[in-house]
Design a protein around this motif. Structure first.
Motif, PDB file in Angstrom:
ATOM      1  N   UNK A  15       0.828  -1.206   0.000  1.00 47.33           N
ATOM      2  CA  UNK A  15       0.000   0.000   0.000  1.00 47.33           C
ATOM      3  C   UNK A  15       0.865   1.259   0.000  1.00 47.33           C
ATOM      4  N   UNK A  16       2.108   1.146   0.480  1.00 45.83           N
ATOM      5  CA  UNK A  16       3.023   2.295   0.470  1.00 45.83           C
ATOM      6  C   UNK A  16       3.399   2.715  -0.951  1.00 45.83           C
ATOM      7  N   UNK A  17       3.081   1.876  -1.912  1.00 50.25           N
ATOM      8  CA  UNK A  17       3.351   2.205  -3.304  1.00 50.25           C
ATOM      9  C   UNK A  17       2.153   2.774  -4.040  1.00 50.25           C
ATOM     10  N   UNK A  18       1.085   3.115  -3.304  1.00 53.86           N
ATOM     11  CA  UNK A  18      -0.126   3.631  -3.941  1.00 53.86           C
ATOM     12  C   UNK A  18      -0.338   5.105  -3.621  1.00 53.86           C
ATOM     13  N   UNK A 142      11.310   8.467  -1.974  1.00 57.40           N
ATOM     14  CA  UNK A 142      10.397   8.400  -3.125  1.00 57.40           C
ATOM     15  C   UNK A 142      10.655   7.183  -4.000  1.00 57.40           C
ATOM     16  N   UNK A 143      11.920   6.923  -4.305  1.00 55.74           N
ATOM     17  CA  UNK A 143      12.241   5.734  -5.097  1.00 55.74           C
ATOM     18  C   UNK A 143      11.813   4.472  -4.348  1.00 55.74           C
ATOM     19  N   UNK A 144      11.924   4.493  -3.029  1.00 57.39           N
ATOM     20  CA  UNK A 144      11.458   3.368  -2.222  1.00 57.39           C
ATOM     21  C   UNK A 144       9.973   3.129  -2.436  1.00 57.39           C
ATOM     22  N   UNK A 145       9.190   4.216  -2.401  1.00 62.95           N
ATOM     23  CA  UNK A 145       7.744   4.081  -2.579  1.00 62.95           C
ATOM     24  C   UNK A 145       7.409   3.568  -3.978  1.00 62.95           C
ATOM     25  N   UNK A 146       8.087   4.108  -4.982  1.00 61.21           N
ATOM     26  CA  UNK A 146       7.871   3.660  -6.360  1.00 61.21           C
ATOM     27  C   UNK A 146       8.196   2.176  -6.496  1.00 61.21           C
ATOM     28  N   UNK A 147       9.209   1.733  -5.773  1.00 58.37           N
ATOM     29  CA  UNK A 147       9.626   0.337  -5.833  1.00 58.37           C
ATOM     30  C   UNK A 147       8.586  -0.609  -5.248  1.00 58.37           C
ATOM     31  N   UNK A 148       7.591  -0.070  -4.542  1.00 59.76           N
ATOM     32  CA  UNK A 148       6.551  -0.883  -3.913  1.00 59.76           C
ATOM     33  C   UNK A 148       5.221  -0.838  -4.664  1.00 59.76           C
ATOM     34  N   UNK A 150       2.545  -1.520  -7.932  1.00 61.15           N
ATOM     35  CA  UNK A 150       2.217  -2.680  -8.775  1.00 61.15           C
ATOM     36  C   UNK A 150       2.993  -2.647 -10.094  1.00 61.15           C
ATOM     37  N   UNK A 151       3.364  -1.448 -10.526  1.00 60.29           N
ATOM     38  CA  UNK A 151       4.076  -1.282 -11.807  1.00 60.29           C
ATOM     39  C   UNK A 151       5.529  -0.897 -11.582  1.00 60.29           C
ATOM     40  N   UNK A 152       6.095  -1.360 -10.474  1.00 61.44           N
ATOM     41  CA  UNK A 152       7.430  -0.919 -10.065  1.00 61.44           C
ATOM     42  C   UNK A 152       8.509  -1.167 -11.122  1.00 61.44           C
ATOM     43  N   UNK A 153       8.485  -2.310 -11.766  1.00 61.55           N
ATOM     44  CA  UNK A 153       9.566  -2.648 -12.696  1.00 61.55           C
ATOM     45  C   UNK A 153       9.677  -1.623 -13.816  1.00 61.55           C
ATOM     46  N   UNK A 154       8.536  -1.215 -14.358  1.00 66.39           N
ATOM     47  CA  UNK A 154       8.522  -0.208 -15.422  1.00 66.39           C
ATOM     48  C   UNK A 154       8.768   1.180 -14.843  1.00 66.39           C
ATOM     49  N   UNK A 155       8.138   1.482 -13.720  1.00 66.98           N
ATOM     50  CA  UNK A 155       8.244   2.819 -13.128  1.00 66.98           C
ATOM     51  C   UNK A 155       9.665   3.153 -12.695  1.00 66.98           C
ATOM     52  N   UNK A 156      10.403   2.171 -12.226  1.00 71.77           N
ATOM     53  CA  UNK A 156      11.781   2.434 -11.803  1.00 71.77           C
ATOM     54  C   UNK A 156      12.655   2.859 -12.986  1.00 71.77           C
ATOM     55  N   UNK A 157      12.423   2.251 -14.129  1.00 71.04           N
ATOM     56  CA  UNK A 157      13.168   2.636 -15.330  1.00 71.04           C
ATOM     57  C   UNK A 157      12.814   4.067 -15.730  1.00 71.04           C
TER      58      UNK A 157
END
Length: 224
Positions: A15-18, A142-148, A150-157
């Motif tokens: 939920x921390x990634x939402x 922020x990068x930590x939250x993005x990494x959590x 549902x779309x983390x793999x694409x969002x991190x790039x």
């Protein structure tokens, strides 16, 4: 993919990634600040932000007080105002939650700060701050939250590419993370950034193994 890349394991979504989670969290913190002046949670503790501020102020060979700085995922904006107190004069804090920006603006007003705050998302190049270039981009969580997400793999790039884009030539990227180790951060960002320095953070020993609860890494933008 290299052998080094294959060691990076995606984190389980949380939920921390939402965005909903953060909107609700900052709505509560905004109400708390209005009621009794509590600025809310300072992620990773005040020392984590101060280490970032100290490093910037101690390295004039890389950054001058007048250089433009972007704080990505600024939350309550306290890191920005800490940098301002250290003498930096051109600071912009962005967050994709309107509630976070509203809180930062209230704290800014009380502190008589000149920091600029605006709604913006590092994953969305339509955000207005992309019209500018920055000497430094900071990230504390922020990068930590993005990494959590549902779309983390694409969002991190996308995150890495867009952070590179918004930086000036030879710009600096400084990140504090509790989800990723130094080596993992260096590996993930190596496509667009060169590891400049890892800022020492408190370590702990458990079961005979030594580790760190947070990691702070400084990168240089590289030409592609």
């Amino acid at each position: 993919m290299t052998d080094e890349d294959s060691k990076i394991t995606e984190l389980d979504p949380s939920k921390l990634g939402t965005k909903d989670y953060w909107e609700n969290a900052y709505k509560l913190e905004l109400n708390n600040y209005t009621d009794h002046g509590d600025v809310g949670e300072v992620w990773f503790g005040e020392d984590a932000g101060q280490r970032m501020v100290n490093w910037l102020s101690e390295h004039p060979e890389y950054v001058q007080p007048s250089d433009p700085i972007l704080d990505n995922g600024t939350g309550n904006g306290v890191l920005c105002m800490d940098m301002e107190q250290e003498g930096f004069t051109d600071i912009t804090g962005i967050d994709y939650c309107q509630e976070a920006i509203d809180l930062a603006e209230k704290i800014k007003e009380e502190a008589e700060s000149q920091v600029k705050f605006q709604v913006g998302n590092i994953l969305d190049k339509e955000s207005s701050f992309f019209k500018s270039k920055f000497k430094v981009v900071t990230d504390k969580g922020t990068y930590d939250a993005i990494s959590l997400s549902e779309t983390a793999k694409v969002d991190k790039v996308t995150y890495i590419e867009n952070t590179h884009y918004v930086l000036e030539k030879d710009g600096l990227f400084m990140i504090t993370s509790c989800n990723w180790t130094e080596q993992e951060l260096v590996t993930m960002f190596s496509t667009h950034f060169k590891h400049l320095e890892t800022i020492p953070t408190p370590s702990f020993t458990f079961g005979g193994k030594k580790g760190n609860s947070v990691t702070t890494v400084v990168f240089n933008k590289i030409d592609l």
